[in-house]
Design a protein around this motif. Structure first.
Motif, short mmCIF file in Angstrom:
data_model
loop_
_atom_site.label_atom_id
_atom_site.label_comp_id
_atom_site.label_asym_id
_atom_site.label_seq_id
_atom_site.Cartn_x
_atom_site.Cartn_y
_atom_site.Cartn_z
N SER A 1 0.88 -0.90 0.09
CA SER A 1 0.00 0.11 -0.19
C SER A 1 0.99 1.16 -0.08
N LEU A 2 0.88 1.94 -0.91
CA LEU A 2 1.78 3.25 -1.25
C LEU A 2 0.83 4.55 -0.99
N ILE A 3 1.46 5.52 -0.23
CA ILE A 3 1.18 6.63 0.09
C ILE A 3 2.15 7.58 -0.55
N GLU A 4 1.55 8.49 -1.64
CA GLU A 4 2.63 9.12 -2.65
C GLU A 4 2.15 10.70 -2.23
N PHE A 5 3.29 11.47 -2.42
CA PHE A 5 3.17 12.93 -2.34
C PHE A 5 3.97 13.61 -3.48
N THR A 6 3.53 14.92 -3.80
CA THR A 6 4.30 15.73 -4.31
C THR A 6 4.03 16.93 -3.64
N LEU A 7 5.05 17.76 -3.13
CA LEU A 7 4.89 18.85 -2.35
C LEU A 7 5.28 20.00 -3.20
N ASN A 8 4.45 21.25 -3.19
CA ASN A 8 4.66 22.31 -3.82
C ASN A 8 4.65 22.04 -5.20
N GLY A 9 3.54 21.43 -5.83
CA GLY A 9 3.31 21.12 -7.28
C GLY A 9 2.61 22.13 -7.82
N ASP A 10 2.12 21.80 -9.12
CA ASP A 10 1.54 22.77 -9.84
C ASP A 10 0.46 23.46 -9.07
N GLY A 11 0.30 24.96 -9.22
CA GLY A 11 -0.77 25.91 -8.82
C GLY A 11 -0.17 26.19 -7.13
N ASN A 12 0.99 25.79 -6.53
CA ASN A 12 1.34 25.99 -5.35
C ASN A 12 0.55 24.96 -4.57
N LYS A 13 0.23 23.54 -4.69
CA LYS A 13 -0.42 22.71 -4.16
C LYS A 13 0.51 21.50 -3.92
N GLY B 1 -0.99 -3.30 -5.21
CA GLY B 1 -1.44 -4.21 -4.32
C GLY B 1 -1.60 -3.62 -3.05
N PHE B 2 -1.88 -4.49 -1.93
CA PHE B 2 -2.21 -3.88 -0.67
C PHE B 2 -1.68 -4.91 0.25
N ASN B 3 -0.84 -4.04 1.05
CA ASN B 3 -0.29 -4.77 2.49
C ASN B 3 -0.69 -4.04 3.75
N PHE B 4 -1.42 -3.20 3.93
CA PHE B 4 -1.72 -2.35 5.19
C PHE B 4 -2.98 -1.39 4.73
N PRO B 5 -4.00 -1.25 5.92
CA PRO B 5 -4.67 -0.13 5.97
C PRO B 5 -3.87 1.03 6.19
N VAL B 6 -4.28 1.94 5.61
CA VAL B 6 -3.64 3.50 5.90
C VAL B 6 -4.29 4.51 5.48
N ALA B 7 -3.82 5.59 6.22
CA ALA B 7 -4.77 7.03 5.99
C ALA B 7 -3.65 8.23 5.94
N VAL B 8 -4.04 8.95 5.35
CA VAL B 8 -3.41 10.46 5.27
C VAL B 8 -4.16 11.61 5.49
N ALA B 9 -3.70 12.24 6.67
CA ALA B 9 -4.52 13.43 7.20
C ALA B 9 -3.82 14.65 6.99
N PRO B 10 -3.96 15.59 6.14
CA PRO B 10 -3.58 16.97 6.39
C PRO B 10 -3.71 17.77 7.54
N GLN B 11 -2.73 18.28 8.23
CA GLN B 11 -2.81 18.89 9.45
C GLN B 11 -3.54 20.30 9.20
N SER B 12 -3.55 20.81 8.06
CA SER B 12 -4.12 22.01 7.74
C SER B 12 -5.72 21.95 7.57
N GLY B 13 -6.46 22.99 8.05
CA GLY B 13 -7.88 22.91 8.08
C GLY B 13 -8.43 22.91 6.68
N GLY B 14 -9.43 22.19 6.29
CA GLY B 14 -10.15 22.12 5.11
C GLY B 14 -9.77 21.22 3.88
N CYS B 15 -8.47 20.59 4.33
CA CYS B 15 -8.09 19.52 3.52
C CYS B 15 -8.54 18.10 3.51
N PRO B 16 -8.85 17.43 2.52
CA PRO B 16 -9.51 15.91 2.86
C PRO B 16 -8.52 15.10 3.26
#
Length: 239
Positions: free
Chosen positions: A107-119, A129-144
């Motif tokens: 199970s992969l978590i993929e990031f691109t920081l400071n990408g297109d549109g300053n996002k 494939g899958f090997n772990f349940p996982v979550a990514v929670a932004p610590q900034s308000g309003g982000c999913p």
């Protein structure tokens, strides 16, 4: 192994590494020790592997403009002086992966920081494939939050995709691409584009249980998330 299509495009479109760094807090909610790892595709290096005991966390400082992936390994031990994991192993022979990626299924978590549109762009990918349940929670308000909360290993992984440990327990669920190496599952050859590569019976198994995660290479519409650049992120295994 490859990045999900949209995240790779975003990474290639980013020519300037400016901006602010981010802190990834890696949390282990699993009832056993895991060994998270990272692979950098762009930007300065961060820790490439470490041990993380149950119910503990550690912080990784990701430099501005960092792009890469995070995953976790399990059922790990030393044998004849070499470190090896039954799930997610990177083949380095050490706890640190030193630029090597994880062997599917992972199970992969993929990031691109400071990408297109300053996002920041982030996703969960089950393309390998899958090997772990996982979550990514932004610590900034309003982000999913992106979450794959279900243990697919023990809830719906077909026998033909299952990876088992020595006692027969399922420790990973292969993607159909990794299991069968057929173009229709790997989005290659005549299926090498979004118009011809479509969901399959096997990708639907992943998608039904983790609808926010990539289930095949062009599963962009419901699986790629953004947040204004400059925030920090909590990555939780076994959320």
């Amino acid at each position: 192994m490859r990045f999900s299509s949209s995240l790779l495009i975003v990474s290639l479109l980013c020519y300037v590494y400016g901006g602010t760094s981010a802190i990834f807090t890696i949390r282990n909610n699993c009832p056993y020790t895991i060994w998270p790892a990272t692979l950098t595709s762009r930007g300065g290096a961060i820790s490439t592997g470490f041990e993380l005991r149950s119910q503990t966390s550690t912080n990784l400082n990701a430099p501005a403009g960092w792009s890469g992936r995070i995953w976790a390994r399990s059922t790990c031990s030393y044998f004849e002086g070499r470190f090896h994991c039954l799930a997610g192993d990177c083949g380095s022979g050490q706890v640190a992966c030193n630029g090597a990626g994880g062997t599917p299924p992972v199970s992969l978590i993929e990031f691109t920081l400071n990408g297109d549109g300053n996002k920041d762009y982030y996703d969960l990918s089950l393309v390998d494939g899958f090997n772990f349940p996982v979550a990514v929670a932004p610590q900034s308000g309003g982000c999913p939050t992106a979450i794959c909360p279900v243990d697919i290993n023990n809830r719906g992984c077909p026998n033909e995709l299952a990876v088992r440990d020595g006692s027969g327990g399922v420790i990973g669920c292969k993607s159909a691409c990794f299991a069968f190496n057929q173009p229709q599952y790997c989005c290659t050859g005549p299926y090498g584009g979004p118009q011809t590569c479509k969901p399959t019976y096997y990708s639907d198994i992943f998608k039904r249980q983790c609808p926010q995660a990539y289930s095949y290479a062009y599963d962009d519409k419901s699986s790629l998330f953004t947040c204004p650049a400059g925030g920090n992120y909590l990555v939780t295994f076994c959320p």
